[in-house]
Design an enzyme around this catalytic site. Sequence first.
Site, PDB file in Angstrom:
ATOM      1  N   LYS A   1     -15.057  31.873  11.550  1.00 39.48           N
ATOM      2  CA  LYS A   1     -16.392  31.711  12.128  1.00 39.48           C
ATOM      3  C   LYS A   1     -16.442  30.465  13.010  1.00 39.48           C
ATOM      4  O   LYS A   1     -16.262  29.350  12.536  1.00 39.48           O
ATOM      5  CB  LYS A   1     -17.446  31.548  11.039  1.00 39.48           C
ATOM      6  CG  LYS A   1     -18.858  31.584  11.624  1.00 39.48           C
ATOM      7  CD  LYS A   1     -19.914  31.064  10.685  1.00 39.48           C
ATOM      8  CE  LYS A   1     -20.235  29.613  10.879  1.00 39.48           C
ATOM      9  NZ  LYS A   1     -20.888  29.276  12.170  1.00 39.48           N
TER      10      LYS A   1
ATOM     11  N   GLU B   1     -11.504  19.311   6.332  1.00 36.51           N
ATOM     12  CA  GLU B   1     -11.355  18.249   7.333  1.00 36.51           C
ATOM     13  C   GLU B   1     -12.773  17.827   7.678  1.00 36.51           C
ATOM     14  O   GLU B   1     -13.499  18.587   8.315  1.00 36.51           O
ATOM     15  CB  GLU B   1     -10.660  18.774   8.593  1.00 36.51           C
ATOM     16  CG  GLU B   1      -9.301  19.390   8.364  1.00 36.51           C
ATOM     17  CD  GLU B   1      -8.185  18.363   8.363  1.00 36.51           C
ATOM     18  OE1 GLU B   1      -8.454  17.151   8.519  1.00 36.51           O
ATOM     19  OE2 GLU B   1      -7.028  18.779   8.200  1.00 36.51           O
TER      20      GLU B   1
ATOM     21  N   CYS C   1     -14.162  13.689  15.328  1.00 32.46           N
ATOM     22  CA  CYS C   1     -14.196  13.206  13.945  1.00 32.46           C
ATOM     23  C   CYS C   1     -13.367  11.933  13.797  1.00 32.46           C
ATOM     24  O   CYS C   1     -13.679  11.084  12.972  1.00 32.46           O
ATOM     25  CB  CYS C   1     -13.676  14.278  13.022  1.00 32.46           C
ATOM     26  SG  CYS C   1     -12.142  14.973  13.626  1.00 32.46           S
TER      27      CYS C   1
ATOM     28  N   GLU D   1     -21.372   8.070  10.175  1.00 31.56           N
ATOM     29  CA  GLU D   1     -20.839   8.758  11.344  1.00 31.56           C
ATOM     30  C   GLU D   1     -21.980   9.120  12.300  1.00 31.56           C
ATOM     31  O   GLU D   1     -22.961   9.728  11.897  1.00 31.56           O
ATOM     32  CB  GLU D   1     -20.125  10.037  10.895  1.00 31.56           C
ATOM     33  CG  GLU D   1     -19.452  10.738  12.040  1.00 31.56           C
ATOM     34  CD  GLU D   1     -18.737  12.008  11.597  1.00 31.56           C
ATOM     35  OE1 GLU D   1     -19.342  12.806  10.874  1.00 31.56           O
ATOM     36  OE2 GLU D   1     -17.573  12.183  11.983  1.00 31.56           O
TER      37      GLU D   1
END
Length: 484
Positions: A189, A263, A297, A394
């Site tokens: 997906k 991840e 990331c 983040e």
Amino acid sequence: MARKNTIDWQLAPAPESTDHFKLKEQYELFINGKWQKPKSGKYFDTINPANEQKLARIAEAGEADVDAAVKAARKAYDTVWSRMPAAERGKYIYRIARLLQEKARQFAVVESMDGGKPIRESRDFDIPVAAAHFFYYAGWADKLAYAFPGKSVAPLGVAGQIVPWNFPLLMAAWKIAPALACGNTVVLKPAETTPLTALLLAELIQEAELPDGVVNIVTGAGATGAAIVNHPDINKIAFTGSTAVGKLIQRATAGTGKKLTLELGGKAPNIIFADATIDQAVEGIINGIYFNQGHVCCAGSRLYVEESVHDEVVRKLKHRMKSLVVGDPLDKNTDIGAINSKEQLGTINKYIKLGQQEGADMYQSACDLPGKGFWCRPTLFTNVAQSARITQEEIFGPVLAIQTFRTMEEALQKANNTPYGLSAGVWTDKGSKIFNLTTKLRAGVVWANTFNKFDPTSPFGGYKESGYGREGGVHGLGAYLNLN
Ligand code: NAP
Ligand code: MG
């Protein structure tokens, strides 16, 4: 219109053309080798974040569609893919790699249109590196026994794979290539805002004549991802995305026997020592945080500068920021493209405000921004506290938080002091400092005197809340095999 950055270089427009292909108006689900309408009848639009125009209508897969995709993958696994001689599997994967190279231009343009990243990046990074992953893992397909000497290797079965919007095709390649090489079949997906290159990959997979059901692509949003995670006949979940969703998935798969790799997010430190080649380091810092609008990331979003060179580094960073061109992702001069979505822009702006409220000093380049679309100027903060939220959390945007250090111990202590541990960078002239730090930084990847370098042969993955398991290289094969 002539483009200019804030140091007034006039740049003639250099747009990549879009007339060499035509997107379909509507894309269905790719299940069992065919395009199938969603059983729910639901669709959503994917837009170009640089101008907010609709690119295509996309099918939204519900639970019944995910079930059909998993059934197709299971059948293909049982009857064809796991039984095929490994060298034959490898040939199909090589074919995908070659076709991807042939169609690289179209994939690059569509990636930039759907996600907002500069064409220079999709053309020179995303698409070639995606093809390189297929080439690399194709080569492993018939050599798995050599990858794990003394062990017997067997595929897992059906892999459910969920990828984010920041590197849509590349993340799909990271997931599909090793899974297929190891003899698994997949249900993948893509993210809701960037489904197009995964759908083009499905067309390419049809062209490569892979047996039906070996690769299934189901589009949708979070609920579609959850339906994959919760499907009882899936043997492995590979997820790349946020730590929050990663935690949900870990909970949902606990005790089910499904193998899992995650991840997740990051808050990478870059550490510059006074003995570093400062100009080279500045270029690396700029690349590390502003590359792909900071939608990375492993972006170098925290900078630790040895105190004696702080003013010089900040002055040079600001100067370099002035020369960055923000704008049309399809223009070859563009350094910083569009923010992927309105929601993500909202998140980034929230953090920019927060940084100011927390007392840090903000600097942004004064470049013009286009009227439509989602944009953010390259931003840096100095005088930032280690406990500040812009240091700890983040942001996933072009926002850099800068602090100083006096000793290596202080740099190390600050660099390791976040919940994340995906990547880090060290800039110094001294090999001894590099070796010292690379063994002590709690990060999956540590770059020395460079940043954001990727290669299919090299494993990638995180510590702590950045996830677990490794993708890439020989390690990446282990995630798709039962080893006994
Ligand atoms: P996200 O919300 O976690 O989404 C990632 C994927 O998961 C998307 O396909 C998303 O679908 C899907 N999803 C959402 N909710 C789900 C659920 N409950 N169950 C299953 N799947 C679900 O992450 P994002 O905000 O789009 O992506 C940015 C994040 O990804 C950042 O935190 C970044 O650090 C991380 N990331 C990590 C790596 C790495 O290699 N470590 C690489 C790239 C990105 P929709 O998008 O359609 O909602
Ligand atoms: Mg889009």
